[in-house]
Design an enzyme around this catalytic site. Structure first.
Site, short mmCIF file in Angstrom:
data_model
loop_
_atom_site.label_atom_id
_atom_site.label_comp_id
_atom_site.label_asym_id
_atom_site.label_seq_id
_atom_site.Cartn_x
_atom_site.Cartn_y
_atom_site.Cartn_z
N LEU A 1 9.66 4.85 -11.16
CA LEU A 1 10.93 5.48 -11.00
C LEU A 1 11.40 6.23 -10.53
CD1 LEU A 1 12.62 4.57 -15.16
CD2 LEU A 1 12.09 3.31 -13.45
N ASP A 2 12.66 6.22 -9.52
CA ASP A 2 12.49 7.24 -8.27
C ASP A 2 12.92 8.56 -9.78
OD1 ASP A 2 12.54 5.66 -6.38
OD2 ASP A 2 13.88 5.64 -6.11
N MET A 3 12.25 9.88 -9.32
CA MET A 3 12.03 10.87 -9.56
C MET A 3 14.61 11.21 -10.41
SD MET A 3 12.52 14.87 -8.55
CE MET A 3 12.40 16.19 -9.28
N THR B 1 16.27 8.50 -11.05
CA THR B 1 16.94 7.70 -11.52
C THR B 1 16.04 7.65 -13.44
OG1 THR B 1 16.11 5.54 -9.79
CG2 THR B 1 16.02 5.35 -12.11
#
Length: 560
Positions: free
Chosen positions: A400-402, A404
């Site tokens: 997951l993106d940082m 998110t």
């Protein structure tokens, strides 16, 4: 200091309000003085008449294109505070357009060697295009192909006749009496040799015929090759001369050229347009005029290009590919603000939502990396590795993106990792994300399909392309529409591209509604409102269907 470039604040800001460290250019919230300067520039852009077609925000006029503008707040030698302003590349057909600072090097100045060099290259390009599209060359290539076909057919017919003659000789040999065979063999051998001599002569004829046709084609193609080689040499020489002209100062007065700056970078060679962005132009002018840089900001003005996501009036960081190597030199010796991305890294503990002997699922907080990054090591992976030193390192099945938050799945064994990764690769894992969008969507539900790839000069950003990317597919459904214009949606990604949901939300060919808090593709105001809420997959060992789910307090989330 010429008033054409230095714009003094009136009233002057209090000395105590001046920033003590310069803007970290790759992630920043603009300083109040930078916002004040940017607002003044925006007013100027509104009232000035332009021949350049900036287009309408959100528009799709193929002839329109917005542009990046920048401001640099500076202090002069008598402690007056003002600002400089710049645009990227060219504007109104020129690099020199007061009241914007001049380019580091004006390619198209009347005395520039570049004009003559470019004209020479254009002439070569025109000559190559003329030769490649020549009716004479087309005729000669057609004739060469025709001669080749005719001669190959001639050779094939001859070999068929030769084979028929051989068959006849074999039949005559088989039918001859023992008494006649000796004399017949001499005749058959002579006939066979005669066929071989004739084939040799035929091949020589074919080579000569095809060779003459090829020679006429080569006259044109060799000239095209010579011109292309000359163009490559002249272009390289012209490029090197340009690199010598683009020199950049830093705060200590040290000077470096583009070639030297990029030699130590991953690109090694400066990309096209390096040095023509706002930040290097502004800093170069400031250092050359003994002005002290205090803070800066860059913003987009006008219509977004079709591949990028740019919002009218929105602030954006300096690009990594073109600008970072240059700015690393130019900003050396200046005290910089801390990287907000690192500052905002969360210290929240990891909440485990599912665990067995084979896998682990956590509720990843926003502001925490999934795995260690280039600038920040703190991550889910490192925390789990540190907390469980006696266990096998966790395997990151997906990321997951940082920014998110939500369900992140990890494997505890290599066997489970391989089986889970295969499910993700085969698109067998069902994922649901909750997102709060900046504005309304046109439809209540639908599917978005866009082809995406990395912006190699500005990683990790993604761009949307027609060719050369990977297709990204997302289904969506509107959950709620709020009075302030925001929209709550559920996303169901069918592929797993980097930043897929963020791009699909923000791009004009997607929902054209950025996710709230998206610092890359929207407006950075608070945390990113994107959350991985559900994950449905097959357990890698016992084959049972696992349905992991989180419930978000929407009202609380909306107020953050």
């Amino acid at each position: 200091m010429s008033c054409a470039y230095f714009h003094k604040f009136d009233p002057q800001p209090a000395p105590t309000s001046l920033p003590d460290r310069f803007t970290f250019p790759y992630h920043y919230q603009p300083q109040p003085l930078a916002i004040r300067a940017a607002d003044a520039l925006r007013q100027y852009l509104k009232r000035r008449g332009w021949t350049h077609n900036f287009g309408q925000p959100g528009g799709q006029n193929p002839k329109a294109l917005g542009k990046m503008f920048g401001v640099l707040v500076v202090q002069n030698e008598v402690d007056e505070v003002g600002y400089l302003q710049a645009f990227s590349g060219r504007l109104e057909g020129t690099y020199d357009l007061p009241p914007f600072v001049p380019a580091v090097f004006d390619l198209y100045a009347p005395t520039s060697f570049f004009i003559e060099g470019e004209q020479e290259l254009n002439e070569i390009n025109a000559r190559v295009a003329e030769l490649e599209s020549s009716d004479d060359l087309a005729f000669l290539r057609s004739r060469l192909a025709q001669v080749g076909h005719q001669t190959q057919q001639l050779l094939a017919d001859y070999r068929a006749s030769k084979q028929a003659a051989k068959t006849d000789r074999n039949q005559r040999r088989a039918q001859a009496s023992p008494a006649d065979l000796s004399e017949l063999e001499a005749t058959l051998k002579s006939e066979s040799a005669e066929w071989s001599y004739r084939e040799r002569d035929l091949k020589r004829f074919i080579r000569n015929k095809v060779g003459r046709a090829q020679a006429w084609v080569d006259l044109y193609e060799n000239e095209i090759k010579r011109l292309r080689k000359s163009r490559k040499h002249k272009s390289g020489h012209l490029q090197n001369r340009l690199f010598e002209q683009y020199t950049f100062l830093n705060n200590a007065g040290e000077k470096k050229g583009l070639g030297e700056i990029f030699a130590a970078s991953p690109l090694q060679v400066p990309p096209s347009g390096a040095g023509e962005c706002c930040a290097p132009k502004l800093l170069q002018f400031a250092f050359s005029q003994n002005l002290k840089p205090l803070c800066m900001a860059e913003f987009w003005w006008g219509q977004s290009p079709p591949d990028l996501i740019r919002h009218h009036g929105q602030f954006y960081p300096a690009c990594r590919g073109k600008c970072e190597p240059i700015l690393t030199h130019m900003l050396s010796g200046l005290a910089l603000e801390d990287n907000p991305l690192l500052q905002n890294a969360t210290q929240e503990p990891l909440d485990i939502i599912y665990e067995d002997d084979h896998l682990l699922a956590i509720d990843k907080p926003g502001g925490l990396l999934s795995v260690p990054g280039r600038e920040l090591q703190d991550s889910v992976w490192l925390r789990l590795k540190t907390a469980r030193p006696d266990q096998t390192a966790p395997y990151s099945v997906h990321r997951l993106d940082m920014e998110t938050s939500g369900i992140l799945l990890l494997a505890k064994t290599a066997k489970a990792y391989k089986k889970l990764q295969a499910q993700f690769a085969d698109r067998k894992v069902k994922k649901t994300y909750l997102a709060l969008l900046e504005n309304e969507t046109a439809q209540d539900a639908g599917r978005i399909e866009l082809s995406m790839k990395f912006d190699y000069l500005n990683r990790p950003r993604q761009i949307v392309v027609k060719n050369g990317g990977k297709i990204a597919i997302t289904d969506y459904k509107v959950i709620n529409r709020y009075p302030d214009g925001k929209t709550l949606v559920e996303f169901y990604p069918r592929t797993g591209r980097t930043h897929q949901l963020r791009v699909h939300a923000a791009h004009r060919d997607g929902l054209h509604a950025p996710i709230v808090g998206d610092s890359l593709y929207g407006k950075s105001r608070g945390p990113l409102k994107l959350r991985a809420e559900e994950l449905v997959f097959e357990h890698p060992i016992n084959k049972e269907t696992l349905h992991l789910s989180l419930k978000t307090d929407i009202n609380k989330w909306n107020k953050l």
